[in-house]
Write a protein that holds these residues in place. Structure first.
Motif, PDB file in Angstrom:
ATOM      1  N   LEU A 222       5.835 -20.315 -19.340  1.00  0.00           N
ATOM      2  CA  LEU A 222       4.203 -21.081 -19.819  1.00  0.00           C
ATOM      3  C   LEU A 222       4.071 -20.767 -20.886  1.00  0.00           C
ATOM      4  N   SER A 223       3.668 -21.812 -21.596  1.00  0.00           N
ATOM      5  CA  SER A 223       3.987 -21.778 -23.421  1.00  0.00           C
ATOM      6  C   SER A 223       2.205 -23.066 -23.702  1.00  0.00           C
ATOM      7  N   LYS A 224       1.578 -21.539 -24.807  1.00  0.00           N
ATOM      8  CA  LYS A 224       0.321 -22.368 -25.137  1.00  0.00           C
ATOM      9  C   LYS A 224       0.656 -23.976 -25.768  1.00  0.00           C
ATOM     10  N   SER A 225       1.860 -24.012 -26.466  1.00  0.00           N
ATOM     11  CA  SER A 225       2.239 -25.233 -26.992  1.00  0.00           C
ATOM     12  C   SER A 225       3.560 -25.962 -26.723  1.00  0.00           C
ATOM     13  N   ALA A 226       4.382 -26.596 -27.637  1.00  0.00           N
ATOM     14  CA  ALA A 226       4.954 -28.245 -26.906  1.00  0.00           C
ATOM     15  C   ALA A 226       6.299 -27.824 -26.614  1.00  0.00           C
ATOM     16  N   PRO A 227       6.636 -28.741 -26.225  1.00  0.00           N
ATOM     17  CA  PRO A 227       8.222 -27.928 -25.906  1.00  0.00           C
ATOM     18  C   PRO A 227       8.746 -29.228 -27.145  1.00  0.00           C
ATOM     19  N   THR A 228      10.199 -29.575 -27.246  1.00  0.00           N
ATOM     20  CA  THR A 228      11.043 -30.238 -27.648  1.00  0.00           C
ATOM     21  C   THR A 228      11.492 -31.063 -26.665  1.00  0.00           C
ATOM     22  N   ASP A 229      12.209 -31.985 -26.863  1.00  0.00           N
ATOM     23  CA  ASP A 229      12.905 -32.843 -26.078  1.00  0.00           C
ATOM     24  C   ASP A 229      14.401 -32.074 -25.402  1.00  0.00           C
ATOM     25  N   LEU A 230      14.836 -31.707 -26.289  1.00  0.00           N
ATOM     26  CA  LEU A 230      16.188 -31.024 -25.689  1.00  0.00           C
ATOM     27  C   LEU A 230      15.634 -29.755 -25.188  1.00  0.00           C
ATOM     28  N   ALA A 231      15.330 -29.230 -25.217  1.00  0.00           N
ATOM     29  CA  ALA A 231      14.184 -27.875 -24.269  1.00  0.00           C
ATOM     30  C   ALA A 231      13.633 -28.743 -22.731  1.00  0.00           C
ATOM     31  N   ILE A 232      13.488 -29.679 -22.780  1.00  0.00           N
ATOM     32  CA  ILE A 232      13.061 -30.119 -21.502  1.00  0.00           C
ATOM     33  C   ILE A 232      14.413 -30.001 -20.785  1.00  0.00           C
ATOM     34  N   GLN A 233      15.230 -31.463 -20.856  1.00  0.00           N
ATOM     35  CA  GLN A 233      16.584 -31.700 -20.561  1.00  0.00           C
ATOM     36  C   GLN A 233      17.298 -30.638 -19.895  1.00  0.00           C
ATOM     37  N   LEU A 234      17.474 -29.446 -21.319  1.00  0.00           N
ATOM     38  CA  LEU A 234      17.751 -28.020 -20.757  1.00  0.00           C
ATOM     39  C   LEU A 234      16.834 -27.248 -19.882  1.00  0.00           C
ATOM     40  N   ALA A 235      16.058 -27.556 -19.768  1.00  0.00           N
ATOM     41  CA  ALA A 235      14.908 -26.872 -18.127  1.00  0.00           C
ATOM     42  C   ALA A 235      15.161 -27.287 -17.210  1.00  0.00           C
ATOM     43  N   GLU A 236      15.531 -28.501 -17.304  1.00  0.00           N
ATOM     44  CA  GLU A 236      15.720 -29.592 -15.822  1.00  0.00           C
ATOM     45  C   GLU A 236      17.018 -29.156 -15.846  1.00  0.00           C
ATOM     46  N   ASP A 237      18.492 -29.000 -16.637  1.00  0.00           N
ATOM     47  CA  ASP A 237      19.782 -28.555 -16.327  1.00  0.00           C
ATOM     48  C   ASP A 237      19.488 -26.914 -16.102  1.00  0.00           C
ATOM     49  N   LEU A 238      18.633 -26.133 -16.066  1.00  0.00           N
ATOM     50  CA  LEU A 238      18.270 -24.897 -15.591  1.00  0.00           C
ATOM     51  C   LEU A 238      18.230 -24.481 -14.561  1.00  0.00           C
ATOM     52  N   ASN A 239      17.619 -25.803 -14.054  1.00  0.00           N
ATOM     53  CA  ASN A 239      16.258 -25.506 -12.821  1.00  0.00           C
ATOM     54  C   ASN A 239      15.122 -24.435 -13.107  1.00  0.00           C
ATOM     55  N   ILE A 240      13.844 -24.581 -14.425  1.00  0.00           N
ATOM     56  CA  ILE A 240      13.950 -23.331 -15.463  1.00  0.00           C
ATOM     57  C   ILE A 240      12.139 -24.790 -14.764  1.00  0.00           C
ATOM     58  N   THR A 241      11.403 -24.459 -14.294  1.00  0.00           N
ATOM     59  CA  THR A 241       9.895 -24.873 -14.477  1.00  0.00           C
ATOM     60  C   THR A 241       9.094 -24.403 -15.921  1.00  0.00           C
ATOM     61  N   ALA A 242       9.025 -25.558 -16.420  1.00  0.00           N
ATOM     62  CA  ALA A 242       8.537 -25.776 -17.970  1.00  0.00           C
ATOM     63  C   ALA A 242       7.390 -25.891 -18.338  1.00  0.00           C
ATOM     64  N   VAL A 243       6.014 -24.988 -18.674  1.00  0.00           N
ATOM     65  CA  VAL A 243       4.697 -25.745 -18.800  1.00  0.00           C
ATOM     66  C   VAL A 243       4.233 -25.516 -20.323  1.00  0.00           C
ATOM     67  N   GLY A 244       3.653 -26.093 -21.032  1.00  0.00           N
ATOM     68  CA  GLY A 244       3.056 -26.076 -21.982  1.00  0.00           C
ATOM     69  C   GLY A 244       1.845 -27.098 -22.063  1.00  0.00           C
ATOM     70  N   PHE A 245       1.383 -26.624 -23.157  1.00  0.00           N
ATOM     71  CA  PHE A 245       0.203 -26.714 -24.058  1.00  0.00           C
ATOM     72  C   PHE A 245      -1.115 -26.634 -23.084  1.00  0.00           C
ATOM     73  N   ILE A 246      -1.046 -25.208 -22.297  1.00  0.00           N
ATOM     74  CA  ILE A 246      -2.062 -24.299 -21.212  1.00  0.00           C
ATOM     75  C   ILE A 246      -3.096 -24.253 -22.709  1.00  0.00           C
ATOM     76  N   ARG A 247      -4.148 -24.511 -22.277  1.00  0.00           N
ATOM     77  CA  ARG A 247      -4.736 -24.607 -23.077  1.00  0.00           C
ATOM     78  C   ARG A 247      -6.401 -24.716 -23.083  1.00  0.00           C
ATOM     79  N   GLY A 248      -7.052 -24.041 -22.594  1.00  0.00           N
ATOM     80  CA  GLY A 248      -8.648 -24.570 -22.113  1.00  0.00           C
ATOM     81  C   GLY A 248      -8.211 -24.752 -20.209  1.00  0.00           C
ATOM     82  N   SER A 249      -8.450 -25.289 -19.928  1.00  0.00           N
ATOM     83  CA  SER A 249      -8.558 -25.326 -18.128  1.00  0.00           C
ATOM     84  C   SER A 249      -6.779 -26.403 -18.040  1.00  0.00           C
TER      85      SER A 249
END
Length: 263
Positions: A222-249
């Motif tokens: 979980l992150s309050k900031s943005a991911p990169t496109d490569l990070a998203i590809q890598l997260a898919e490959d490694l079966n990791i849930t990536a959540v970004g821009f957690i701000r407010g609600s």
């Protein structure tokens, strides 16, 4: 004695066509050189606290060790900026994968492009646990509220290892990867299983951060900031849930959304 993470500096502030002399609190940047079995291994630029955790977490994420019990002795010399590690084995496994290097505190390029040991030590997540949307928001808020050095300086990254309901431990550092290594080191020192835990992070989700998360063994980042496109590809490959821009609600889910559920 706890090492300070910030210092007071005199500054000149500009505001509305006027200069004012003020004092400001800034984050401390600290170089630490690691020796393994009397051989120089790496120099890290970090915040000067929780150094034992960081060194152990770093060595584990680099594949030098797997367990704390592989370390015979770890001696810190913070005044001179050295960490001396003695392993029970006199030979580092797969030593050809490593080279003496400087590891900076800035964002930089992902080390996965340069070091083969990343491929060896990053693990595909197999977790089936879930977390609610409200829990994601709560954990991010809780982490940010507990980091006084960030509130005072704005010059560090925050990271926390959590259950779905609460923070287990949080760490701050000028280096994003250093903060994660400190969490990894803490979990190894205290025998905390991490596979079902959640990694909460204040900075941008780069491919390096996803690689670190995979090495630690968590499946949700979980992150309050943005991911990169490569990070998203890598997260898919490694079966990791990536959540970004957690701000407010609100927030964005970039990979493996099935782990984030409604109440």
């Amino acid at each position: 004695m706890t090492e300070p993470l910030s210092s007071i500096k005199s500054i000149v502030k500009y505001n509305k066509n006027k200069f004012t002399m003020l004092y400001d609190e800034v984050a401390i940047e600290f170089p630490l050189t690691i020796y393994i079995n009397q051989e120089e291994f790496a120099t890290m630029v970090c915040s000067p606290r929780d150094l034992e955790e960081m060194v152990i977490g770093f060595l584990a994420s680099e594949g030098v060790i797997r367990f704390k019990k592989e370390i015979k002795q770890l001696t810190l010399d913070p005044d001179r900026g050295f960490a001396y590690v003695e392993l029970y084995t006199k030979e580092i496994k797969n030593q050809q994968y490593f080279s003496k290097r400087f590891i900076g505190s800035c964002c930089g390029k992902s080390r996965q492009f340069y070091f083969q040991n990343d491929v060896r030590t990053a693990k595909t997540s197999m977790i089936t646990s879930t977390i609610t949307a409200e829990q994601c928001i709560h954990l991010m808020k809780k982490m940010q509220e507990t980091s006084l050095v960030f509130i005072n300086t704005g010059g560090v990254h925050n990271a926390a290892l959590c259950t779905s309901n609460e923070l287990i431990v949080s760490r701050s550092d000028i280096g994003r990867h250093n903060a994660l290594d400190k969490l990894y080191g803490y979990s190894l020192l205290n025998g905390i299983p991490v596979k079902d835990k959640v990694l909460v992070f204040s900075g941008r989700i780069s491919s390096e951060i996803i690689t670190k998360a995979a090495k630690i063994g968590v499946g949700i980042v979980l992150s309050k900031s943005a991911p990169t496109d490569l990070a998203i590809q890598l997260a898919e490959d490694l079966n990791i849930t990536a959540v970004g821009f957690i701000r407010g609600s609100s927030f964005n889910i970039y990979s493996k959304p099935e782990r984030i559920i409604l109440e």
